[in-house]
Motif scaffolding. Structure first.
Motif, PDB file in Angstrom:
ATOM      1  N   ALA A 144     -20.593  24.462   5.924  1.00 48.97           N
ATOM      2  CA  ALA A 144     -20.592  25.754   4.977  1.00 48.97           C
ATOM      3  C   ALA A 144     -20.226  27.256   5.591  1.00 48.97           C
ATOM      4  N   ASP A 145     -20.562  27.197   6.839  1.00 45.20           N
ATOM      5  CA  ASP A 145     -20.414  28.520   7.631  1.00 45.20           C
ATOM      6  C   ASP A 145     -18.800  28.760   7.873  1.00 45.20           C
ATOM      7  N   VAL A 146     -18.080  27.450   7.937  1.00 44.89           N
ATOM      8  CA  VAL A 146     -16.830  27.636   8.234  1.00 44.89           C
ATOM      9  C   VAL A 146     -16.035  27.804   6.968  1.00 44.89           C
ATOM     10  N   ALA A 147     -16.505  27.418   5.866  1.00 47.11           N
ATOM     11  CA  ALA A 147     -15.958  27.662   4.320  1.00 47.11           C
ATOM     12  C   ALA A 147     -16.193  29.148   3.863  1.00 47.11           C
ATOM     13  N   LEU A 154     -16.004  31.579   5.760  1.00 47.31           N
ATOM     14  CA  LEU A 154     -14.888  32.442   6.304  1.00 47.31           C
ATOM     15  C   LEU A 154     -13.524  32.324   5.813  1.00 47.31           C
ATOM     16  N   GLY A 155     -13.622  31.145   4.958  1.00 44.47           N
ATOM     17  CA  GLY A 155     -12.442  31.065   4.122  1.00 44.47           C
ATOM     18  C   GLY A 155     -11.407  30.294   4.948  1.00 44.47           C
ATOM     19  N   LEU A 156     -11.815  29.493   6.096  1.00 43.71           N
ATOM     20  CA  LEU A 156     -10.924  28.578   6.691  1.00 43.71           C
ATOM     21  C   LEU A 156     -11.005  27.093   6.402  1.00 43.71           C
ATOM     22  N   ASP A 157      -9.906  26.375   6.338  1.00 46.51           N
ATOM     23  CA  ASP A 157      -9.388  25.237   6.321  1.00 46.51           C
ATOM     24  C   ASP A 157      -9.861  24.389   7.551  1.00 46.51           C
ATOM     25  N   ILE A 158     -10.235  23.392   7.589  1.00 46.90           N
ATOM     26  CA  ILE A 158     -10.585  22.452   8.771  1.00 46.90           C
ATOM     27  C   ILE A 158      -9.590  21.445   8.966  1.00 46.90           C
ATOM     28  N   VAL A 159      -8.955  21.395  10.344  1.00 47.61           N
ATOM     29  CA  VAL A 159      -7.896  20.497  10.308  1.00 47.61           C
ATOM     30  C   VAL A 159      -8.380  19.716  11.448  1.00 47.61           C
ATOM     31  N   ASP A 162      -2.200  37.858   3.430  1.00 45.21           N
ATOM     32  CA  ASP A 162      -0.799  37.539   4.013  1.00 45.21           C
ATOM     33  C   ASP A 162      -0.658  36.442   5.191  1.00 45.21           C
ATOM     34  N   CYS A 163      -1.680  35.903   5.431  1.00 46.88           N
ATOM     35  CA  CYS A 163      -1.944  34.992   6.511  1.00 46.88           C
ATOM     36  C   CYS A 163      -2.380  33.497   6.131  1.00 46.88           C
ATOM     37  N   GLU A 164      -2.056  32.541   6.649  1.00 46.77           N
ATOM     38  CA  GLU A 164      -2.652  31.470   6.466  1.00 46.77           C
ATOM     39  C   GLU A 164      -3.505  31.047   7.846  1.00 46.77           C
ATOM     40  N   MET A 165      -4.752  30.427   7.786  1.00 46.12           N
ATOM     41  CA  MET A 165      -5.838  30.397   8.924  1.00 46.12           C
ATOM     42  C   MET A 165      -6.402  29.200   8.725  1.00 46.12           C
ATOM     43  N   ASP A 166      -6.664  28.456   9.894  1.00 41.08           N
ATOM     44  CA  ASP A 166      -7.742  27.296   9.687  1.00 41.08           C
ATOM     45  C   ASP A 166      -8.374  27.112  11.140  1.00 41.08           C
ATOM     46  N   LEU A 167      -9.488  26.326  11.198  1.00 42.56           N
ATOM     47  CA  LEU A 167     -10.193  26.037  12.243  1.00 42.56           C
ATOM     48  C   LEU A 167      -9.479  24.649  12.475  1.00 42.56           C
ATOM     49  N   LEU A 186     -16.943  29.162  18.170  1.00 44.72           N
ATOM     50  CA  LEU A 186     -15.947  29.830  17.182  1.00 44.72           C
ATOM     51  C   LEU A 186     -16.423  30.668  15.988  1.00 44.72           C
ATOM     52  N   LEU A 187     -17.570  29.923  15.481  1.00 46.37           N
ATOM     53  CA  LEU A 187     -18.209  30.961  14.460  1.00 46.37           C
ATOM     54  C   LEU A 187     -19.016  31.929  15.016  1.00 46.37           C
ATOM     55  N   GLY A 188     -19.618  32.008  16.165  1.00 51.54           N
ATOM     56  CA  GLY A 188     -20.204  32.984  16.688  1.00 51.54           C
ATOM     57  C   GLY A 188     -19.304  34.249  16.993  1.00 51.54           C
ATOM     58  N   LEU A 189     -18.008  33.752  17.517  1.00 49.85           N
ATOM     59  CA  LEU A 189     -16.951  34.831  17.731  1.00 49.85           C
ATOM     60  C   LEU A 189     -16.550  35.263  16.649  1.00 49.85           C
ATOM     61  N   MET A 190     -16.192  34.642  15.570  1.00 48.42           N
ATOM     62  CA  MET A 190     -15.604  35.106  13.935  1.00 48.42           C
ATOM     63  C   MET A 190     -16.625  35.623  13.078  1.00 48.42           C
ATOM     64  N   GLY A 191     -17.965  35.474  13.278  1.00 44.00           N
ATOM     65  CA  GLY A 191     -18.878  35.886  12.314  1.00 44.00           C
ATOM     66  C   GLY A 191     -18.991  37.203  11.845  1.00 44.00           C
ATOM     67  N   GLY A 192     -18.589  37.906  12.606  1.00 44.03           N
ATOM     68  CA  GLY A 192     -18.733  39.259  12.199  1.00 44.03           C
ATOM     69  C   GLY A 192     -17.275  39.953  11.737  1.00 44.03           C
ATOM     70  N   CYS A 193     -16.303  38.957  11.437  1.00 40.13           N
ATOM     71  CA  CYS A 193     -14.819  39.306  10.699  1.00 40.13           C
ATOM     72  C   CYS A 193     -14.715  38.716   9.608  1.00 40.13           C
TER      73      CYS A 193
END
Length: 150
Positions: A128-131, A133-138, A102-107, A85-92
């Motif tokens: 740290a890489d997830v953090a 991206l600004g994603l909470d972890i559930v 305007d959105c809530e988001m998580d891993l 998922l980090l590989g997919l979202m890394g460029g975003c």
């Protein structure tokens, strides 16, 4: 958007894991999230759509929902789901930061060691890489039932 897939029954001692990125919003449509990220959702639902399309009397969604799964098998290591998922979202990263207004988001991670014993490790650099991206972890510790959509 792909069709809903039914999960086969899991035995109580089956080890499994899964991972997805979830984004939801009252202001931004699921299709706009896909367009802004340049990534197609595996599942998406628009605000105002029926919770159950087969029941027109059912409630309507209050928020748009965008879900992208890791694409790995449920017997893959949990950390591998996160890496995919980090590989997919890394460029975003910048667009995720803009969407976070305007959105809530998580891993969203699911895990079961199979027999009630055991655990998993998510390395510090991965967290740290997830953090970044600004994603909470559930973390969900309940395996999907045979009748649930994945």
């Amino acid at each position: 958007m792909s069709a809903n897939v039914k999960v086969p029954p899991l035995s109580e001692d089956a080890k499994w894991s899964m991972g997805s990125i979830r984004i939801w919003s009252e202001a931004v449509s699921a299709s706009e999230i896909s367009a802004r990220l340049g990534i197609t959702a595996d599942r998406q639902f628009e605000r105002g759509s029926l919770m159950s399309p087969r029941n027109p009397a059912n409630a309507r969604r209050k928020r748009s929902v965008w879900i992208r799964q890791s694409g790995l098998a449920n017997n893959s290591d949990l950390a591998d789901h996160v890496r995919a998922l980090l590989g997919l979202m890394g460029g975003c990263r910048e667009e995720l930061a803009r969407l976070s207004v305007d959105c809530e988001m998580d891993l969203f991670l699911g895990f079961s060691s199979g027999n009630g014993q055991g655990g998993c490790v998510l390395p510090a650099d991965l967290v740290a890489d997830v953090a970044a991206l600004g994603l909470d972890i559930v973390l969900d510790l309940h395996p999907p039932a045979a009748t649930e959509d994945c």
